[in-house]
Design an enzyme around this catalytic site. Structure first.
Site, PDB file in Angstrom:
ATOM      1  N   GLY A  52       0.761  -1.239   0.000  1.00  0.00           N
ATOM      2  CA  GLY A  52       0.000   0.000   0.000  1.00  0.00           C
ATOM      3  C   GLY A  52       0.795   1.295   0.000  1.00  0.00           C
ATOM      4  O   GLY A  52       0.381   2.283  -0.599  1.00  0.00           O
ATOM      5  N   ASP A 111      -4.186   2.231  11.286  1.00  0.00           N
ATOM      6  CA  ASP A 111      -5.516   1.829  11.731  1.00  0.00           C
ATOM      7  C   ASP A 111      -5.409   1.431  13.207  1.00  0.00           C
ATOM      8  O   ASP A 111      -5.407   2.300  14.075  1.00  0.00           O
ATOM      9  CB  ASP A 111      -5.990   0.680  10.824  1.00  0.00           C
ATOM     10  CG  ASP A 111      -7.405   0.224  11.103  1.00  0.00           C
ATOM     11  OD1 ASP A 111      -8.137   0.955  11.793  1.00  0.00           O
ATOM     12  OD2 ASP A 111      -7.796  -0.858  10.634  1.00  0.00           O
ATOM     13  N   LYS A 139      -6.324   6.966  10.968  1.00  0.00           N
ATOM     14  CA  LYS A 139      -7.768   6.838  11.218  1.00  0.00           C
ATOM     15  C   LYS A 139      -8.087   7.307  12.622  1.00  0.00           C
ATOM     16  O   LYS A 139      -7.508   6.814  13.603  1.00  0.00           O
ATOM     17  CB  LYS A 139      -8.185   5.391  11.075  1.00  0.00           C
ATOM     18  CG  LYS A 139      -8.412   4.961   9.658  1.00  0.00           C
ATOM     19  CD  LYS A 139      -9.298   3.738   9.695  1.00  0.00           C
ATOM     20  CE  LYS A 139      -9.171   2.960   8.429  1.00  0.00           C
ATOM     21  NZ  LYS A 139      -9.932   1.712   8.510  1.00  0.00           N
TER      22      LYS A 139
HETATM   23  P1  5GP Z   1      -3.037  -1.620  11.430  1.00  0.00           P
HETATM   24  O1  5GP Z   1      -1.988  -2.627  11.792  1.00  0.00           O
HETATM   25  O2  5GP Z   1      -2.668  -0.203  11.790  1.00  0.00           O
HETATM   26  O3  5GP Z   1      -4.388  -2.004  11.965  1.00  0.00           O
HETATM   27  O4  5GP Z   1      -3.266  -1.723   9.880  1.00  0.00           O
HETATM   28  C1  5GP Z   1      -2.333  -1.377   8.972  1.00  0.00           C
HETATM   29  C2  5GP Z   1      -2.627  -1.975   7.630  1.00  0.00           C
HETATM   30  O5  5GP Z   1      -3.981  -2.410   7.496  1.00  0.00           O
HETATM   31  C3  5GP Z   1      -2.463  -0.920   6.563  1.00  0.00           C
HETATM   32  O6  5GP Z   1      -1.128  -0.853   6.142  1.00  0.00           O
HETATM   33  C4  5GP Z   1      -3.420  -1.385   5.487  1.00  0.00           C
HETATM   34  O7  5GP Z   1      -2.778  -2.340   4.664  1.00  0.00           O
HETATM   35  C5  5GP Z   1      -4.531  -2.072   6.255  1.00  0.00           C
HETATM   36  N1  5GP Z   1      -5.673  -1.160   6.465  1.00  0.00           N
HETATM   37  C6  5GP Z   1      -6.053  -0.601   7.622  1.00  0.00           C
HETATM   38  N2  5GP Z   1      -7.124   0.205   7.448  1.00  0.00           N
HETATM   39  C7  5GP Z   1      -7.416   0.146   6.133  1.00  0.00           C
HETATM   40  C8  5GP Z   1      -8.412   0.809   5.316  1.00  0.00           C
HETATM   41  O8  5GP Z   1      -9.250   1.600   5.739  1.00  0.00           O
HETATM   42  N3  5GP Z   1      -8.364   0.516   3.991  1.00  0.00           N
HETATM   43  C9  5GP Z   1      -7.483  -0.354   3.448  1.00  0.00           C
HETATM   44  N4  5GP Z   1      -7.555  -0.553   2.131  1.00  0.00           N
HETATM   45  N5  5GP Z   1      -6.517  -0.972   4.177  1.00  0.00           N
HETATM   46  C10 5GP Z   1      -6.490  -0.708   5.506  1.00  0.00           C
END
Ligand code: 5GP
Length: 188
Positions: A52, A111, A139
């Protein structure tokens, strides 16, 4: 010559655009200038978290005037569902050692914070001199882990977003804006 790509018409699966291409460009320029000032006189290793962050890293580094090198890491924290599993797996590791390096992680979106918490700890464990984070999107209110993101692109509501590198089932990464999909795309 126009710099506008052909796909600026909003994709039919996108319900709302939250960040436009112009806003992304302007913010990357500001972040690039701030990063360049902060790392002046130092060399920074920019680590992109695949897949991403590739779009964000590529645009951000175009605005960086300090010395930098680039490496990529691929991790997986999501399964098929659009909810964090909390489990981070390394799918592709860095090619360079981190000993004594100033590392700037370029991440598409923060996230839960689980991915970044894991990466920061991992990089410091490998002897990095410093580890900072640039996240294109943070977020609002979603973090389970407190992560100090030094360079924040946009703070967005806690909704699942796509575009500018962010996918749903590996699609929509190439959209030049960040938006929210229509619920029917998820079969809801
Ligand atoms: P975290 O570990 O912070 O929960 O998530 C990080 C990863 O989750 C991001 O690098 C992304 O790949 C995915 N992710 C989290 N939220 C979203 C979102 O709203 N949309 C998309 N497409 N991917 C997300």
């Amino acid at each position: 010559m126009s710099i506008t790509p052909d796909n600026t018409a909003v994709h039919p699966d996108v319900e709302r655009v939250l960040v436009t291409e112009e806003e992304l460009y302007a913010r990357n320029k500001e972040l690039g200038a701030a990063i360049s000032a902060d790392y002046a006189g130092k060399e920074v290793l920019v680590v992109g978290v695949l897949k991403g962050a590739a779009w964000f890293l590529s645009d951000l580094t175009r605005h960086m005037t300090c010395d930098f090198t680039v490496d990529y890491m691929a991790v997986s924290s999501y399964g098929a569902a659009h909810k964090s599993s909390g489990v981070v797996r390394i799918l592709k590791d860095l090619e360079v050692p981190l000993e004594g390096k100033h590392v700037l992680i370029a991440e598409d979106i923060l996230d839960t914070g689980l991915t970044l918490k894991y990466l920061i700890r991992n990089f410091l464990g490998r002897g990095a001199a410093s580890v900072e984070v640039a996240a294109c999107v943070v977020k609002e209110g979603a973090q389970e882990e407190k992560i100090d993101v030094r360079y924040v692109g946009f703070v967005l509501p806690n909704e699942f977003v796509v575009g500018y590198g962010l996918d749903y089932a590996q699609k929509y990464r190439g959209l030049p804006y960040i938006g929210v999909l229509r619920p029917c795309v998820y079969g809801e």
